[in-house]
Design a protein around this motif. Structure first.
Motif, PDB file in Angstrom:
ATOM      1  N   ILE A 111       0.488  14.505   5.436  1.00  0.00           N
ATOM      2  CA  ILE A 111       1.187  13.296   6.380  1.00  0.00           C
ATOM      3  C   ILE A 111       0.727  13.736   7.355  1.00  0.00           C
ATOM      4  CG2 ILE A 111       3.708  12.311   6.754  1.00  0.00           C
ATOM      5  CD1 ILE A 111       3.630  12.229   3.575  1.00  0.00           C
ATOM      6  N   LEU A 112       1.036  15.125   7.872  1.00  0.00           N
ATOM      7  CA  LEU A 112       2.178  15.535   9.441  1.00  0.00           C
ATOM      8  C   LEU A 112       0.594  15.648  10.130  1.00  0.00           C
ATOM      9  CD1 LEU A 112       5.184  17.505   8.208  1.00  0.00           C
ATOM     10  CD2 LEU A 112       5.105  15.229   9.270  1.00  0.00           C
ATOM     11  N   THR A 127       0.557  -1.422   0.242  1.00  0.00           N
ATOM     12  CA  THR A 127      -0.114  -0.269  -0.086  1.00  0.00           C
ATOM     13  C   THR A 127       1.036   1.096  -0.061  1.00  0.00           C
ATOM     14  OG1 THR A 127      -1.881  -0.944   0.896  1.00  0.00           O
ATOM     15  CG2 THR A 127      -1.382   1.418   1.236  1.00  0.00           C
ATOM     16  N   VAL A 128       1.736   0.902   1.161  1.00  0.00           N
ATOM     17  CA  VAL A 128       3.151   2.194   1.072  1.00  0.00           C
ATOM     18  C   VAL A 128       3.183   2.607  -0.860  1.00  0.00           C
ATOM     19  CG1 VAL A 128       4.536   3.102   1.459  1.00  0.00           C
ATOM     20  CG2 VAL A 128       3.147   2.246   2.960  1.00  0.00           C
ATOM     21  N   LEU A 129       4.137   1.515  -1.180  1.00  0.00           N
ATOM     22  CA  LEU A 129       4.297   1.696  -2.737  1.00  0.00           C
ATOM     23  C   LEU A 129       3.204   2.126  -3.421  1.00  0.00           C
ATOM     24  CD1 LEU A 129       6.602   1.129  -4.411  1.00  0.00           C
ATOM     25  CD2 LEU A 129       5.361  -1.105  -5.139  1.00  0.00           C
ATOM     26  N   GLY A 130       2.633   1.986  -2.792  1.00  0.00           N
ATOM     27  CA  GLY A 130       1.150   2.233  -4.432  1.00  0.00           C
ATOM     28  C   GLY A 130       1.263   3.561  -3.978  1.00  0.00           C
ATOM     29  N   ALA A 181       0.680   7.297   7.317  1.00  0.00           N
ATOM     30  CA  ALA A 181       1.099   8.345   6.811  1.00  0.00           C
ATOM     31  C   ALA A 181       0.498   8.487   5.249  1.00  0.00           C
ATOM     32  CB  ALA A 181       2.257   7.420   6.899  1.00  0.00           C
ATOM     33  N   ALA A 182       0.856   6.594   4.862  1.00  0.00           N
ATOM     34  CA  ALA A 182       0.426   6.782   3.180  1.00  0.00           C
ATOM     35  C   ALA A 182      -0.659   7.323   3.105  1.00  0.00           C
ATOM     36  CB  ALA A 182       0.379   5.415   3.150  1.00  0.00           C
TER      37      ALA A 182
END
Length: 401
Positions: A239-240, A198-201, A258-259
């Motif tokens: 993200i923050l 998911t983070v890669l996406g 974060a993602a």
């Protein structure tokens, strides 16, 4: 004709195309392992649907000659008259613009798929997406970008806050209501099986989004640069914003948060990227991350199963972005001032565009889902849902053990 502008738009089209398999990765990692292929297929197959429908009839419905502010005429059906000559008043070939918009048309119905993941028949998904693209997306694109009534009213939507995100978020809500909750929700469903995927996406979506937003300037110029900068700042700051609220609410900073925050920031800035200054993008990103974190809890409050939080991120983020565009728009960037610069009317116009978008997209999507259910049946049987859609719908498995 300008070679630099043409090259820039062609590369931007490629970046938007990349967003579709990136979305497949983002969504695929969020579902149970037994549904990873079916979920990625929902996004990937729409590249084919868009490649067929958009040149045949979609483009002319969205960007053909205006008919009473509601829809485009059929003069450009099957791309008749759309060739190497430049767009009227532009510097790129009409075919380049068509290709750029074709990628938007593939991505937008793919966003909806996150709401009905893990429980829909593949043929029903195909039929609904086809109908939705023609009946909902094309009119929305015409209203906002093709000379329709919202464009004439002065609604600001640089790259798709209404056309892409509010429309898909509205349809996602309709899908969650019509299909009902996943039968296995709370037992075997609901937990992501591969967060790194998911983070890669999310990272690839962020990269592709530069083409999505900056490319909407349709020229390699300062406006495109502004859109690229505001896009990046909003995503990073979101993200923050998301993590700050998450830490306050749960006591943890999560990678999935974060993602999700990055995507929320990208959604919020989309309508505003070519209208606001960089400092405003920072504010919009921080607000977007915080507000969309709250948006994901709407499904618990109203008891619907939006599997991958399309409503909370794309729906809520699209609405927030549209309204904040009416606040932060600056004439020095692109000729239009918002509330903060002495033009409160623009905020009113943005509010009207939000009501019009949701008021059109939700009920029509609801009706199309009901029609699809009558024609082919929407939901898989219980035993297939428990087994997983990879095996039951595609006779494949994402992981060989």
């Amino acid at each position: 004709m300008n070679a630099a502008d043409t090259g820039f738009v062609l590369v931007s089209a490629m970046l938007v195309m990349l967003m579709v398999p990136a979305l497949a990765l983002f969504y695929g990692g969020l579902v149970a392992s037994r549904n990873v292929l079916s979920t990625t297929m929902h996004s990937f197959v729409l590249l084919g649907v868009g490649a067929l429908l958009w040149p045949l009839v979609g483009y002319t419905l969205a960007f053909g000659p205006d008919i009473h502010g509601l829809i485009g005429g059929l003069e450009n059906i099957m791309l008749f008259g759309v060739g190497k000559e430049p767009l009227e008043g532009g510097s790129i070939p009409a075919l380049a613009f068509m290709a750029f918009q074709c990628m938007f048309a593939a991505l937008t119905p793919a966003l909806i798929s996150g709401a009905y993941a893990e429980r829909i028949h593949f043929q029903a998904m195909l039929l609904f997406s086809t109908l939705w693209l023609l009946v909902v997306y094309c009119p929305m694109a015409h209203w906002v970008w093709g000379g329709g009534w919202l464009m004439k009213m002065g609604a600001l939507d640089f790259a798709g806050g209404a056309v892409v995100h509010m429309s898909s978020g509205s349809a996602a809500l309709a899908a969650a209501i019509v299909l009902g909750k996943r039968t296995t929700m709370g037992r075997r469903a609901g937990l992501p099986h591969n967060i790194p995927m998911t983070v890669l996406g999310a990272g690839l979506l962020w990269f592709g989004w530069f083409g999505f937003n900056a490319g909407s300037a349709l020229a390699a110029n300062g406006l495109a640069a502004n859109a690229l900068v505001t896009t990046h700042l909003s995503a990073g700051c979101a993200i923050l914003g998301w993590l700050a609220v998450e830490r306050w609410h749960t006591g943890h900073f999560t990678v999935l948060g974060a993602a999700s925050g990055a995507v929320a920031g990208l959604v919020v800035i989309t309508p505003a990227a070519g209208f606001v200054e960089p400092w405003a993008a920072i504010v919009m990103g921080l607000l977007g991350g915080a507000v969309c974190y709250g948006g994901i809890f709407l499904k618990k409050l109203f008891n619907y199963d939006d599997a991958l939080d399309v409503v909370g991120i794309h729906g809520v983020g699209g609405v927030l972005g549209a309204l904040l565009t009416g606040v932060f728009a600056c004439a020095e960037v692109n000729g239009v001032d918002g509330l903060l610069y002495g033009n409160p009317y623009q905020l009113w116009v943005q509010f009207v565009s939000v009501i019009a978008t949701v008021g059109f997209c939700f009920p029509v999507s609801f009706a199309l889902l009901k029609l699809t259910d009558r024609l082919v049946g929407l939901r898989v049987p219980l035993e297939k849902e428990v087994t997983g859609l990879d095996i039951s719908e595609h006779s494949e498995s994402g992981y060989q053990i």
